[in-house]
Design a protein around this motif. Structure first.
Motif, short mmCIF file in Angstrom:
data_model
loop_
_atom_site.label_atom_id
_atom_site.label_comp_id
_atom_site.label_asym_id
_atom_site.label_seq_id
_atom_site.Cartn_x
_atom_site.Cartn_y
_atom_site.Cartn_z
N ASN A 1 30.60 24.87 47.78
CA ASN A 1 31.46 25.60 46.84
C ASN A 1 31.32 27.11 47.04
N ILE A 2 31.62 27.54 48.23
CA ILE A 2 31.59 28.96 48.55
C ILE A 2 32.85 29.32 49.32
N PHE A 3 33.21 30.59 49.30
CA PHE A 3 34.36 31.06 50.07
C PHE A 3 34.11 32.48 50.54
N LEU A 4 34.85 32.88 51.57
CA LEU A 4 34.66 34.19 52.18
C LEU A 4 35.96 34.98 52.13
N CYS B 1 32.79 39.46 52.30
CA CYS B 1 32.06 39.01 51.10
C CYS B 1 32.03 37.50 51.04
N LEU B 2 30.88 36.96 50.70
CA LEU B 2 30.71 35.52 50.49
C LEU B 2 30.49 35.28 49.00
N TRP B 3 31.33 34.42 48.40
CA TRP B 3 31.33 34.18 46.96
C TRP B 3 30.94 32.74 46.66
N ASN B 4 30.38 32.54 45.46
CA ASN B 4 30.01 31.22 44.99
C ASN B 4 30.93 30.83 43.85
N THR B 5 31.69 29.74 44.03
CA THR B 5 32.68 29.34 43.03
C THR B 5 32.06 28.72 41.79
N GLU B 6 30.81 28.22 41.88
CA GLU B 6 30.14 27.64 40.72
C GLU B 6 29.43 28.71 39.90
N GLU B 7 28.72 29.60 40.59
CA GLU B 7 28.00 30.67 39.90
C GLU B 7 28.91 31.86 39.59
N ASN C 1 26.11 34.52 28.55
CA ASN C 1 26.50 33.14 28.86
C ASN C 1 27.24 33.03 30.19
N ARG C 2 27.70 34.17 30.69
CA ARG C 2 28.45 34.22 31.95
C ARG C 2 29.66 33.29 31.92
N THR C 3 30.44 33.48 30.88
CA THR C 3 31.72 32.77 30.74
C THR C 3 32.82 33.81 30.59
N GLN C 4 34.03 33.38 30.87
CA GLN C 4 35.18 34.28 30.77
C GLN C 4 36.28 33.67 29.90
N ARG C 5 36.93 34.56 29.16
CA ARG C 5 38.22 34.25 28.53
C ARG C 5 39.23 35.23 29.09
N HIS C 6 40.51 34.83 29.07
CA HIS C 6 41.52 35.65 29.72
C HIS C 6 42.78 35.78 28.86
N TYR C 7 43.34 36.97 28.91
CA TYR C 7 44.70 37.16 28.43
C TYR C 7 45.53 37.52 29.66
N ALA D 1 24.51 44.74 39.36
CA ALA D 1 25.94 44.43 39.25
C ALA D 1 26.14 43.05 38.62
N ILE D 2 26.99 42.99 37.61
CA ILE D 2 27.37 41.70 37.02
C ILE D 2 28.81 41.34 37.36
N VAL D 3 29.59 42.32 37.81
CA VAL D 3 30.96 42.09 38.28
C VAL D 3 31.15 42.94 39.52
N GLN D 4 31.68 42.33 40.58
CA GLN D 4 31.96 43.06 41.81
C GLN D 4 33.30 42.63 42.38
N GLY D 5 33.86 43.46 43.24
CA GLY D 5 35.14 43.13 43.84
C GLY D 5 35.41 44.01 45.04
N HIS D 6 36.48 43.69 45.75
CA HIS D 6 36.94 44.53 46.85
C HIS D 6 37.57 45.80 46.29
#
Length: 752
Positions: free
Chosen positions: A474-477, A486-492, A194-200, A455-460
């Motif tokens: 809705n993108i940021f660098l 890195c160029l990211w999509n805030t919606e996807e 579903n590509r959703t997140q929950r957080h603690y 990759a389903i999760v990536q980071g610096h």
């Protein structure tokens, strides 16, 4: 020494003349000495007499100069005492001001303090340096301004990244279809379909370990050294809100029945403790070892046995009546590896360990000796994962391979993950075929032996500083010390693309037309990238020191580049952001540039520097009513209230005003993101505070429509995306007008 901009400059200039004149006479003295010693025809007594006369004359001159200098210093002290009164009279009389840059005077004080209010201005102090803030004309009574938290709030929306570079056994797959992992202070449950997140996110410092209860519902997580406001560190039980207090955790595992939790802490002795999960009490404790410990687990077939491994050791513990006994694993004829990285249990109850020599060792469950050595990988075996039926998976470091082994340790299948993702850090089984793989370059991969992995999760993977949001999309660098842009999509919530540079990036800004982005590097070099092709369309070098800020003018016709060489370089921008011509260079700062903003008309720049100066292309009084296209400068009248009492000037790393001009976000050195109302020109302004980062927050930025805020951690390599909720109508000018008193009476000076 600072020259007064409000009256005649003769006193400071005269002092400089005296000092220069004194130096001249001293130089002349040495000249005469050389001349005299060169005259070999004169008699020695005559020469000595001549020198004595000249020395006496020089002494008289020096005495006169000292007297003049003392008189000048007395005049300057009187001048400084009269300066506030002169400024007040000047503002009241609306006289003409000095059109040059205004440099902040220096004094002595501790931290950030509130100074005295003079009519039309207010003074604050940072590290003893007084900074005068001129009050805008539409504020009639500064003292009557009411500071409140903004009606808007932040809600954690998405977490970008995964901590695989230095943590182990921190990726699990739950029956809910969620991948469980952590980064910074946040434990993430990411639904892979579903590509959703929950957080603690109630940890107070970076999470370092994670384990799942046998019921696959409850989770225990432990954080690194550091305490909360009560001096305690917690282990969280999710999804309920119940928390049990523990010491600092390195690694942990739940007993098979789920009644007890086994913990290794981060002290020098690496204390091994067992806790009653239901009562929240410590059941037993013992010193483990002074060497590093990498894994701990209850024996799956005997809950009274616990195994630990780490640097050059495997220990077999027995717990009885609250007391531990220890047996050390015997290597015998086998070479003792430097590190025992991981272990699992076989179907027969034997212990299988992976080591830094690339071997899988089989240990007898009762003899504590090695029964078999199996060569598995080139380099370390970083992880082992037991599957149903006795099948085993191993993950390699140097060779980046995942190998599937039969129950009798015969290799069945293998694959290699792409080099750009790093080594295999940990493996989680999804359904016996599909796997999740955490890597040392902070990525989580999903795939199978047959189809490969994506990759389903990536980071610096290193400290980040550069952050910019697109002006209309809705993108940021982001960019940082790992040399990745890195160029990211805030919606996807995905990485659109990533490129590697020769040097690391520290700052970035999108051209207002949105087609290109400029990135400033650590070497004074900066480049302009095409967003679609990722190609470098322009490249320049300004100085040989790092660049700290890139900022386009509102119409995109100019680019300002702030450098650590104390200069701001201005470029003409043409051809839709693809051509750049040096226009000029702004000087005046006495330290490196930290932040800068353009006025809305694109004709003026406001800038901050490392020694807490605020410079304008006109003096500060003339700029008090100027409207700014962006507000990222951390020093200024409109954001004076973001500074806490006692701050040392480096506590705020970044600041960003929303496009609506109603709120301002602040990134501080204490892992916090703050949300203030804008403007907030009074000390101790209230704010909403948000936790989640595990190190200093280096940057914050609103998306183009203010729907989200992006915050970026330094060493935690984490990007947090916050959703902006709530809020009402009104802009900053309306807020200033409504907050200001209708009274036109002059305010009384406030005490220091």
């Amino acid at each position: 020494m600072t020259t007064c901009t409000c009256c005649s400059n003769w006193l400071p200039m005269k002092l400089f003349f005296f000092l220069a004149h004194s130096t001249f006479f001293m130089d002349s003295f040495f000249f005469f000495l050389d001349d005299a010693s060169a005259d070999g025809s004169a008699d020695f007594p005559d020469r000595a007499s001549m020198m004595e006369v000249r020395l006496q004359a020089q002494d008289d001159e020096i005495t006169l100069l000292k007297s003049s200098l003392a008189d000048a210093l007395r005049r300057i002290r009187l001048h400084d005492q009269l300066l506030p009164l002169l400024k007040q009279q000047l503002i009241a009389g609306d006289r003409e001001h000095d059109p040059h840059h205004h440099l902040v005077s220096r004094g002595r004080d501790d931290g950030v303090g509130r100074g005295r209010e003079v009519r039309g201005s207010i003074k604050m102090f940072i590290r003893g340096r007084p900074i005068t803030m001129y009050i805008p004309s539409n504020i009639q009574n500064y003292e009557d301004l009411k500071m409140e938290p903004p009606p808007e709030r932040l809600e954690l929306d998405w977490v970008y990244g995964y901590r695989g570079r230095d943590c182990r056994a921190n990726l699990y797959f739950l029956p809910t279809g969620e991948a469980l992992f952590f980064i910074a202070c946040v434990v993430v449950l990411y639904h892979i379909n579903n590509r959703t997140q929950r957080h603690y996110h109630k940890h107070t410092d970076c999470v370092r370990c994670l384990t799942v209860h046998p019921d696959k519902v409850r989770v225990a997580s432990g954080q690194t050294a550091g305490v909360d406001k009560d001096g305690k560190v917690t282990t969280a039980v999710m999804p309920s809100e119940r928390c049990t207090e523990f010491t600092v955790l390195i690694c942990s595992h739940l007993q098979d029945s789920g009644a007890f939790l086994c913990v290794i802490d981060d002290s020098n002795e690496h204390m091994l403790s067992v806790w009653d999960c239901n009562k929240g009490t410590k059941h037993a404790e013992v010193k483990s070892t002074n060497e590093a410990v990498f894994a701990v687990e209850f024996n799956s077939s005997d809950s009274t046995n616990i195994i630990t491994c780490g640097k050059s050791h495997v220990y077999f513990w027995t717990l009885s009546a609250g007391q531990f006994t220890k047996k050390q694993g015997i290597f015998g004829k086998y070479k003792k590896p430097k590190f025992m990285q991981c272990f699992v249990f076989s179907l027969t109850g034997d212990v299988l360990t992976g080591d830094s020599e690339g071997n899988i060792l089989t240990w007898g469950k009762s003899t504590f000796q090695i029964m078999r050595q199996t060569r598995a990988h080139e380099g370390s075996v970083f992880t082992l994962c037991a599957l149903q039926g006795g099948t085993l998976l191993s993950g390699g470091g140097k060779d980046r391979k995942i190998i599937r082994w039969s129950a009798d340790l015969a290799p069945e299948r293998e694959c290699e993950i792409p080099e750009n993702y790093g080594a295999v850090r940990t493996i989680a089984d999804v359904d016996g075929e599909e796997l999740l793989v955490g890597t040392t370059r902070n990525a989580i991969l999903r795939g199978t032996f047959s189809d490969g992995f994506v990759a389903i999760v990536q980071g610096h993977v290193d400290e980040m500083w550069g952050l910019a949001t697109h002006p209309s999309q809705n993108i940021f660098l982001t960019c940082g010390h790992d040399r990745q842009v890195c160029l990211w999509n805030t919606e996807e919530h995905m990485l659109d693309w990533c490129i590697s540079l020769e040097d690391y990036g520290l700052c970035a800004d999108f051209c207002p037309n949105g087609s290109v982005v400029s990135v400033g590097l650590s070497t004074g070099r900066w480049m302009v990238l095409d967003l679609l092709t990722k190609e470098v369309v322009s490249e320049s070098i300004d100085g040989n020191e790092q660049l700290s800020v890139m900022r386009y003018s509102p119409d995109g016709s100019f680019l300002a580049v702030g450098s650590h060489d104390n200069f701001i370089y201005i470029y003409n921008v043409t051809e839709s952001g693809r051509r750049y011509t040096r226009f000029g260079k702004c000087n005046g700062h006495s330290s490196f540039i930290t932040h800068l903003d353009w006025a809305k008309d694109g004709k003026y720049i406001m800038s901050n520097s490392g020694d807490y100066e605020i410079l304008y292309c006109k003096n500060r009084f003339e700029s008090k009513d100027r409207e700014w296209a962006s507000y990222t400068c951390v020093l200024g009248f409109h954001v004076m209230g973001v500074w806490l009492e006692g701050s040392d000037g480096t506590d705020i790393n970044a600041l960003c005003r929303s496009h609506s001009e109603r709120m301002v976000a602040v990134a501080d050195d204490f892992c916090k993101v703050h949300l203030f109302q804008y403007p907030c020109p009074k000390p101790k302004a209230p704010s909403h505070k948000y936790e989640g980062h595990g190190s200093h927050v280096t940057n914050v930025c609103f998306t183009h429509n203010d729907s989200h805020l992006l915050s970026m951690g330094g060493k935690d390599t984490c990007i947090l995306q916050w959703k902006v909720i709530g809020g009402g109508a009104g802009d900053s000018r309306e807020r200033l007008a409504s907050a200001s008193s209708a009274s036109t009476s002059s305010p009384e000076p406030a005490s220091s």
